[in-house]
Scaffold this motif. Structure first.
Motif, PDB file in Angstrom:
ATOM      1  N   LEU A  78      -1.082   3.620   4.853  1.00  0.00           N
ATOM      2  CA  LEU A  78      -0.164   2.665   5.030  1.00  0.00           C
ATOM      3  C   LEU A  78       0.652   2.534   3.747  1.00  0.00           C
ATOM      4  O   LEU A  78      -0.201   2.538   2.653  1.00  0.00           O
ATOM      5  CB  LEU A  78      -0.739   1.343   5.593  1.00  0.00           C
ATOM      6  N   ALA A  79       1.967   2.453   4.014  1.00  0.00           N
ATOM      7  CA  ALA A  79       2.772   2.499   2.847  1.00  0.00           C
ATOM      8  C   ALA A  79       3.782   1.185   2.787  1.00  0.00           C
ATOM      9  O   ALA A  79       4.472   1.105   3.792  1.00  0.00           O
ATOM     10  CB  ALA A  79       3.501   3.563   2.345  1.00  0.00           C
ATOM     11  N   ALA A  80       3.753   0.736   1.746  1.00  0.00           N
ATOM     12  CA  ALA A  80       5.054  -0.511   1.583  1.00  0.00           C
ATOM     13  C   ALA A  80       4.915  -1.016   0.037  1.00  0.00           C
ATOM     14  O   ALA A  80       4.207  -0.441  -0.801  1.00  0.00           O
ATOM     15  CB  ALA A  80       4.569  -1.845   2.379  1.00  0.00           C
ATOM     16  N   ARG A  81       5.926  -2.051  -0.233  1.00  0.00           N
ATOM     17  CA  ARG A  81       5.892  -2.706  -1.507  1.00  0.00           C
ATOM     18  C   ARG A  81       5.111  -3.682  -1.968  1.00  0.00           C
ATOM     19  O   ARG A  81       4.768  -3.821  -3.040  1.00  0.00           O
ATOM     20  CB  ARG A  81       7.428  -2.904  -1.814  1.00  0.00           C
ATOM     21  N   ARG A  82       4.801  -4.338  -0.651  1.00  0.00           N
ATOM     22  CA  ARG A  82       3.744  -5.534  -0.955  1.00  0.00           C
ATOM     23  C   ARG A  82       2.378  -5.124  -0.625  1.00  0.00           C
ATOM     24  O   ARG A  82       1.741  -4.997   0.283  1.00  0.00           O
ATOM     25  CB  ARG A  82       4.351  -6.512   0.051  1.00  0.00           C
ATOM     26  N   GLU A  83       1.592  -4.922  -1.647  1.00  0.00           N
ATOM     27  CA  GLU A  83       0.282  -4.809  -1.831  1.00  0.00           C
ATOM     28  C   GLU A  83      -0.649  -5.409  -1.255  1.00  0.00           C
ATOM     29  O   GLU A  83      -1.642  -5.090  -0.524  1.00  0.00           O
ATOM     30  CB  GLU A  83      -0.286  -4.351  -3.372  1.00  0.00           C
ATOM     31  N   LYS A  84      -0.697  -6.891  -1.383  1.00  0.00           N
ATOM     32  CA  LYS A  84      -1.552  -7.725  -0.599  1.00  0.00           C
ATOM     33  C   LYS A  84      -1.517  -7.649   0.873  1.00  0.00           C
ATOM     34  O   LYS A  84      -2.341  -7.453   1.759  1.00  0.00           O
ATOM     35  CB  LYS A  84      -1.261  -9.174  -1.310  1.00  0.00           C
ATOM     36  N   SER A  85      -0.465  -7.692   1.214  1.00  0.00           N
ATOM     37  CA  SER A  85       0.040  -7.691   2.817  1.00  0.00           C
ATOM     38  C   SER A  85      -0.535  -6.533   3.233  1.00  0.00           C
ATOM     39  O   SER A  85      -1.083  -6.250   4.569  1.00  0.00           O
ATOM     40  CB  SER A  85       1.557  -7.765   2.993  1.00  0.00           C
ATOM     41  N   LEU A  86      -0.201  -5.204   2.630  1.00  0.00           N
ATOM     42  CA  LEU A  86      -0.716  -3.985   3.103  1.00  0.00           C
ATOM     43  C   LEU A  86      -1.961  -3.853   3.352  1.00  0.00           C
ATOM     44  O   LEU A  86      -2.822  -3.180   4.119  1.00  0.00           O
ATOM     45  CB  LEU A  86       0.054  -3.103   2.162  1.00  0.00           C
ATOM     46  N   GLU A  87      -2.857  -4.274   2.226  1.00  0.00           N
ATOM     47  CA  GLU A  87      -4.293  -4.552   2.342  1.00  0.00           C
ATOM     48  C   GLU A  87      -4.733  -5.231   3.528  1.00  0.00           C
ATOM     49  O   GLU A  87      -5.655  -4.838   4.265  1.00  0.00           O
ATOM     50  CB  GLU A  87      -4.875  -4.882   1.048  1.00  0.00           C
ATOM     51  N   GLU A  88      -4.225  -6.369   3.827  1.00  0.00           N
ATOM     52  CA  GLU A  88      -4.543  -7.107   4.942  1.00  0.00           C
ATOM     53  C   GLU A  88      -4.284  -6.346   6.259  1.00  0.00           C
ATOM     54  O   GLU A  88      -5.202  -6.335   7.249  1.00  0.00           O
ATOM     55  CB  GLU A  88      -3.729  -8.669   5.009  1.00  0.00           C
ATOM     56  N   VAL A  89      -3.251  -5.536   6.416  1.00  0.00           N
ATOM     57  CA  VAL A  89      -2.970  -5.013   7.450  1.00  0.00           C
ATOM     58  C   VAL A  89      -3.977  -3.732   7.681  1.00  0.00           C
ATOM     59  O   VAL A  89      -4.400  -3.424   8.768  1.00  0.00           O
ATOM     60  CB  VAL A  89      -1.506  -4.245   7.494  1.00  0.00           C
ATOM     61  N   GLY A  90      -4.540  -3.144   6.410  1.00  0.00           N
ATOM     62  CA  GLY A  90      -5.321  -2.228   6.530  1.00  0.00           C
ATOM     63  C   GLY A  90      -6.872  -2.502   7.046  1.00  0.00           C
ATOM     64  O   GLY A  90      -7.494  -1.875   7.629  1.00  0.00           O
ATOM     65  N   GLU A  91      -7.231  -3.716   6.602  1.00  0.00           N
ATOM     66  CA  GLU A  91      -8.489  -4.354   7.008  1.00  0.00           C
ATOM     67  C   GLU A  91      -8.390  -4.546   8.483  1.00  0.00           C
ATOM     68  O   GLU A  91      -9.333  -4.364   9.206  1.00  0.00           O
ATOM     69  CB  GLU A  91      -8.624  -5.535   6.217  1.00  0.00           C
ATOM     70  N   ARG A  92      -7.468  -5.012   9.043  1.00  0.00           N
ATOM     71  CA  ARG A  92      -7.053  -5.356  10.346  1.00  0.00           C
ATOM     72  C   ARG A  92      -7.120  -4.107  11.356  1.00  0.00           C
ATOM     73  O   ARG A  92      -7.812  -3.948  12.280  1.00  0.00           O
ATOM     74  CB  ARG A  92      -5.786  -6.100  10.972  1.00  0.00           C
TER      75      ARG A  92
END
Length: 357
Positions: A78-92
């Protein structure tokens, strides 16, 4: 002299030949494609354990597409500029069934970031099966209101060049795996939505880029070209670049642009995208009824332009954000007076503000 004769002859022959093709070739071709779609539904690709790289995965369509692939058991990058939101998406995504997720902060407008992103995916998993080029941003401004057109280079850098970079670096690995590219363009590639000239141009460029790559790649790499209509996302939450090139959230201007067009939920769109990809389909317009707008534009261009002017441009001037003066056209007034928004827009659309981290 000879070239004039040739072109005059073609001017006379081409129209009736086109009519003949539409009348006698198109119907059996549509029937043939219908049966192919049935076969595609019966023999879908199993992506469990395969590696899928998704750009723009921190929100909107990219986020929901990640969840759909996760439910099918795919490993995700998963790639994006917003690291915190990206990590949340990864956890889900892990919770929903993805066996492994790699979240990488990256800016697709930077070719070095794109190269590094593909390298990290290969180093982590050793292969790449699907590339979902989804990252995109939007601008809303009349050209006459734009103070400096160079402020809008980022629209093309992300929406078009970001996909070009990712495709170039990923292509050797996709070719090796017999993989697939899912390119998220837009119905804006053919619809002349006012105030969205930069965005529409970037999506039209993206569309033609992948149409050409179909020829170049042949059967080595599949391409699913997605042209969404109006979909629930940060873009339809009112997040866009103003005439001064500043990123703002303005739901009032969103209502002017979207007007009376129904907005589809992002979950439904994501399900359709992944289903289309695993079926190996070449094209997807979602929602399906939005395909008719292409034919409206082809056969009735003057009518389409008139409708856009009446519904989205003409009217008394009102204040938009602090940068732009936006007219309140007929579509916006009907939307307000009838309360149609409660029917046409998803309840979840304005439940939360766009992510800004």
């Amino acid at each position: 002299m000879m070239d004039a004769i040739i072109h005059t002859f073609l001017d006379l022959v081409a129209p009736p030949f086109t009519f003949f093709t539409l009348l006698f070739v198109l119907p059996p071709l549509r029937i043939f494609k219908f049966f192919l779609s049935i076969l595609g539904a019966l023999f879908t690709e199993d992506v469990a354990g395969k590696v899928v790289l998704i750009t723009g995965a921190s929100s909107g369509i990219g986020e929901s597409v990640a969840y759909e692939y996760a439910k099918r058991g795919a490993c995700l990058v998963l790639a994006a500029r917003r690291e915190k939101s990206l990590e949340e998406v990864g956890e889900r995504a892990l919770y929903l069934g993805s066996p492994e997720v790699l979240a990488v902060r990256a800016d697709v407008a930077d070719p070095d970031d794109c190269r590094s992103l593909v390298d990290r995916a290969i180093n982590a998993f050793g292969r790449l099966d699907h590339l979902v080029n989804n990252a995109g941003i939007m601008s809303v401004a009349m050209l006459d209101q734009v103070h400096d057109v160079t402020d809008f280079r980022e629209i093309m850098d992300i929406n078009f060049w970001g996909s070009v970079y990712m495709t170039r670096f990923a292509a050797p690995y996709l070719r090796a795996s017999g993989g697939r590219i899912v390119a998220v363009s837009s119905a804006g590639a053919w619809l002349p939505s006012p105030r969205m000239s930069f965005y529409n141009a970037s999506k039209a460029a993206l569309f033609q880029f992948y149409e050409t790559l179909r020829v170049e790649f042949g059967g080595d790499i599949g391409i699913t070209l997605v042209t969404p209509g109006i979909i629930e996302s940060e873009l339809t939450q009112g997040k866009y670049f103003t005439s001064q090139g500043r990123l703002v959230v303005d739901k009032h201007i969103r209502d002017v642009e979207v007007s009376l067009t129904p907005i589809e939920s992002v979950e439904r769109c994501a399900k359709a995208i992944v289903k289309s990809a695993v079926r190996g389909e070449a094209y997807l317009t979602e929602p399906a009824w939005f395909r008719t707008t292409f034919f409206w534009k082809v056969f009735f261009p003057e009518l389409v332009e008139w409708l856009y002017r009446v519904m989205c441009v003409s009217g008394g001037a009102i204040d938009g954000n602090e940068d732009d003066e936006v007219e309140e056209p007929l579509g916006k007034r009907v939307l307000d007076y009838t309360g149609a928004k409660s029917v046409l827009y998803p309840d979840s659309l304005d439940a939360t503000d766009p992510k800004t981290d």
